[in-house]
Scaffold this motif. Structure first.
Motif, mmCIF file in Angstrom:
data_model
loop_
_atom_site.group_PDB
_atom_site.id
_atom_site.type_symbol
_atom_site.label_atom_id
_atom_site.label_comp_id
_atom_site.label_asym_id
_atom_site.label_seq_id
_atom_site.Cartn_x
_atom_site.Cartn_y
_atom_site.Cartn_z
ATOM 1 N N HIS A 136 1.069 -1.138 -0.002
ATOM 2 C CA HIS A 136 -0.101 0.204 -0.045
ATOM 3 C C HIS A 136 0.730 1.238 -0.105
ATOM 4 N N PHE A 137 0.866 2.344 -1.215
ATOM 5 C CA PHE A 137 1.886 3.019 -1.345
ATOM 6 C C PHE A 137 0.531 4.459 -0.795
ATOM 7 N N PHE A 138 1.768 5.863 -0.270
ATOM 8 C CA PHE A 138 1.109 6.388 -0.353
ATOM 9 C C PHE A 138 1.154 7.722 -1.354
ATOM 10 N N ASN A 139 -0.066 8.436 -1.501
ATOM 11 C CA ASN A 139 0.014 9.114 -2.718
ATOM 12 C C ASN A 139 1.006 10.766 -2.101
ATOM 13 N N PRO A 140 2.030 11.448 -3.585
ATOM 14 C CA PRO A 140 2.431 11.027 -4.420
ATOM 15 C C PRO A 140 3.456 9.770 -3.822
ATOM 16 N N PRO A 141 3.510 8.732 -4.793
ATOM 17 C CA PRO A 141 4.546 7.310 -4.018
ATOM 18 C C PRO A 141 6.159 7.753 -4.211
ATOM 19 N N ARG A 142 6.191 8.811 -5.332
ATOM 20 C CA ARG A 142 7.334 9.345 -5.289
ATOM 21 C C ARG A 142 8.132 10.040 -4.086
ATOM 22 N N PHE A 143 7.334 10.865 -3.197
ATOM 23 C CA PHE A 143 7.288 12.133 -1.698
ATOM 24 C C PHE A 143 6.740 11.619 -0.539
#
Length: 621
Positions: A136-143
């Motif tokens: 489960h990634f959090f948005n935005p995945p880059r930051f």
């Protein structure tokens, strides 16, 4: 098994963001949707330095494919990450197709946060179940650093271990293991906190901007606070998240008391006031006739009316302090009740809130518990060496990292350079050790020279003092460049002005991927005076150096800095912030003194190009 190619299924905001972060790490990606999402990838390439890609060139690692015609190519990849609509039947149908085309060893994961893992894998083959987990990634995945990971009763331990290591070391995520419970950790607590805060704010007539300021100042929350965060997420998503949690939580859960949407929230959503993406939210911004931004906040104590609900009058509202203390106490109490349900460990619960919501502390640390946030096994921090002090003053500290490697760290606000830092740098260069690492635990390496001191000297016309300050910096930077031992700067966050010059003089650099490097001195009407101009010319050539300095160009990432020339081809980029210092020490142990740095003066053609550029350049902004 190594993960060398990945498929992401779903090219929406989250799916494309995950694909972008994978590409940022240099790993090829197959990005699927019903139709090949070619336009999505092109948009990612042109989204700028704050978009999903750290540099547009990373978009070339993403290939657009169609689920209808290219599904057999799933057999090429080592990890298949599903990021489609939160519908169990649709996901199960997709998994049946994946099961028919996947490699025998490939990992399958879902980005879901609402559907239990055991329901997702029902009916699948034993091999599928053994290789399935939730990422489960959090948005935005880059930051956003947080990645909540859930393994099932069938998941092989080796699969979970491998995925944790890959997501942590290659993608740079802070991985927090969770139990398979609704909302996992961060959103379980965070959505309760927001909905409870909204209900109590309406009940007590709290003014949103004052409420957010109080939470930020007294609890270490981001400036968005609670209402600003809901505006950022989108008010229309709040009822959906709340309803999803309520449908899956036990009837005795405290969340049910605040899960329903207040009439005010429903009215705002119906009118199109859904936050930043809509006409406004709890805060609205409009521009006056002069183009100046004007902010106003909504009245929570009256039926919503776009014409009358917004005001910049913050008087006669309820007690934001009492409200803030109450909802944070409620949140801590709620979190305590989740031990054993979302995780057995307070450290993991706190970590999820710190990394998923950018809080300075998690609920248990706020309550006074001793918390140690988890980190990779080989991670080290500057604070680990605070008992090994060699020398320190009010501005900096030199410590012993062992293996004849010393560590210089800064103690000033934003790590700005002042006399004490110069003193310690000069001492460190002559100290009896084999290498020196310069690093920080802070969010930023350094904001450069003490501009306030510089401006005060100029305003008081203390030209001798100003000259001495500049000359001192020049001497110290020259000492760094000619040091009798390798100096390695471990960069993160802002590395601007004088800090950039220090980095350029170092024997080697290592940088966290999200590093902003630039020579920004022209912003205050001067040019770099500590050797930055010379180093920029040597690395970029005179015309490009001139443009870069006078336009105050600053990298949006370490990758951009490397492509521009601020970092060398062999200077590594680290995706995980917690691994920066340990990697820096490894480099220090194997780095030799650099050979003589050759400098080629500008040619006649270079000078002509620079003059032509200066004639047309707009340097007024």
């Amino acid at each position: 098994m190594r993960i060398e190619k990945i498929a992401v299924i779903g090219s929406g905001v989250m799916g494309s963001g995950i694909a972008g972060q994978i590409a940022n790490a240099g790993v090829p990606v197959l990005l699927y949707d019903l139709k090949a999402p070619t336009q999505v990838i092109e948009a990612m390439k042109h989204s700028g330095s704050t978009g999903a890609l750290m540099h547009e060139s990373r978009g070339d690692l993403i290939e657009a494919l169609s689920l209808e015609s290219d599904i057999e190519r799933l057999g090429e990849v080592d990890w298949i990450c599903e990021v489609i609509v939160e519908n169990l039947d649709i996901k199960r149908d997709l998994y049946e197709k994946i099961d028919a085309h996947r490699r025998a060893h490939s990992v399958i994961s879902s980005n879901t946060s609402t559907i239990p893992l055991e329901q997702l894998i029902k009916g699948r083959s034993p091999a599928f179940k053994e290789h399935f987990l939730i990422t489960h990634f959090f948005n935005p995945p880059r930051f956003m650093r947080l990645l909540e990971m859930v393994t099932g009763t069938h998941t092989k331990d080796s699969v979970g271990d491998m995925m944790k290591e890959f997501c942590q070391n290659v993608l740079g995520k802070a991985v927090v293991p969770c139990f398979d419970s609704p909302g996992f950790i961060a959103n379980r607590i965070g959505v309760y906190w927001m909905m409870n805060g909204l209900h109590k704010a309406i009940e007590h007539n709290i003014e949103p901007s004052a409420a957010d300021k109080y939470l930020s100042k007294h609890y270490g929350l981001p400036k968005t606070g609670l209402f600003g965060l809901m505006d950022l997420i989108g008010l229309d998503l709040m009822p959906k998240m709340a309803s999803s949690l309520a449908d899956n939580l036990p009837k005795n859960d405290a969340f049910h008391a605040v899960a329903h949407s207040p009439a005010l929230l429903s009215a705002m959503i119906k009118a199109g006031f859904t936050g930043r993406k809509g006409k406004g939210g709890f805060t609205r911004m409009i521009k006056d006739e002069n183009g100046k931004k004007q902010f106003s906040t909504s009245d929570l104590n009256a039926p919503f009316d776009p014409d009358t609900s917004y005001s910049d009058n913050t008087s006669q509202f309820g007690d934001a302090e009492a409200w803030g203390n109450q909802i944070m106490t409620d949140m801590i109490t709620y979190a305590r009740g989740l031990i054993g349900e979302v995780s057995d460990y307070k450290d993991n619960i706190d970590a999820a809130m710190v990394w998923g919501y950018n809080w300075a502390k998690g609920p248990f640390a706020m309550a006074g518990d001793t918390i140690k946030l988890p980190r990779p096994d080989d991670a080290i921090l500057v604070s680990d060496f605070k008992t090994n002090v060699i020398k320190e003053n009010e501005h900096a500290m030199l410590t012993d990292m062992s293996d004849r490697v010393s560590l210089l760290s800064f103690k000033t606000k934003m790590n700005i350079f002042d006399t004490g830092i110069f003193d310690l740098l000069e001492f460190a260069i002559t100290h009896d050790h084999d290498a020196l690492v310069i690093a920080t635990d802070g969010d930023h390496f350094s904001a450069g020279a003490n501009i306030e001191r510089f401006l005060n000297l100029a305003e008081t016309k203390d030209w001798d003092g100003l000259s001495n300050f500049v000359k001192r910096g020049q001497d110290v930077m020259k000492g760094v460049r000619l040091a009798p031992l390798p100096i390695i700067s471990a960069l993160n966050g802002y590395v601007i002005g004088g800090a950039c010059e220090l980095a350029l003089h170092s024997a080697a650099l290592i940088a966290h991927s999200e590093t902003n490097i630039g020579l920004v001195e022209p912003r205050v009407g001067v040019v770099p005076a500590w050797g930055g101009c010379v180093e920029a010319m040597r690395r970029m050539g005179a015309p490009e150096a001139l443009k870069t300095i006078l336009t105050q160009w600053t990298s949006g990432s370490a990758l951009e800095a490397k492509i521009k020339g601020f970092m060398g081809n062999t200077d590594p980029i680290v995706m995980n912030r917690n691994l920066l210092l340990s990697r820096a020490k490894m480099i220090a142990l194997r780095t030799a003194l650099p050979e003589k740095r050759l400098f080629t003066q500008a040619t006649t053609q270079d000078i002509r190009v620079m003059n032509d550029w200066l004639k047309n350049a707009d340097l007024t902004s």
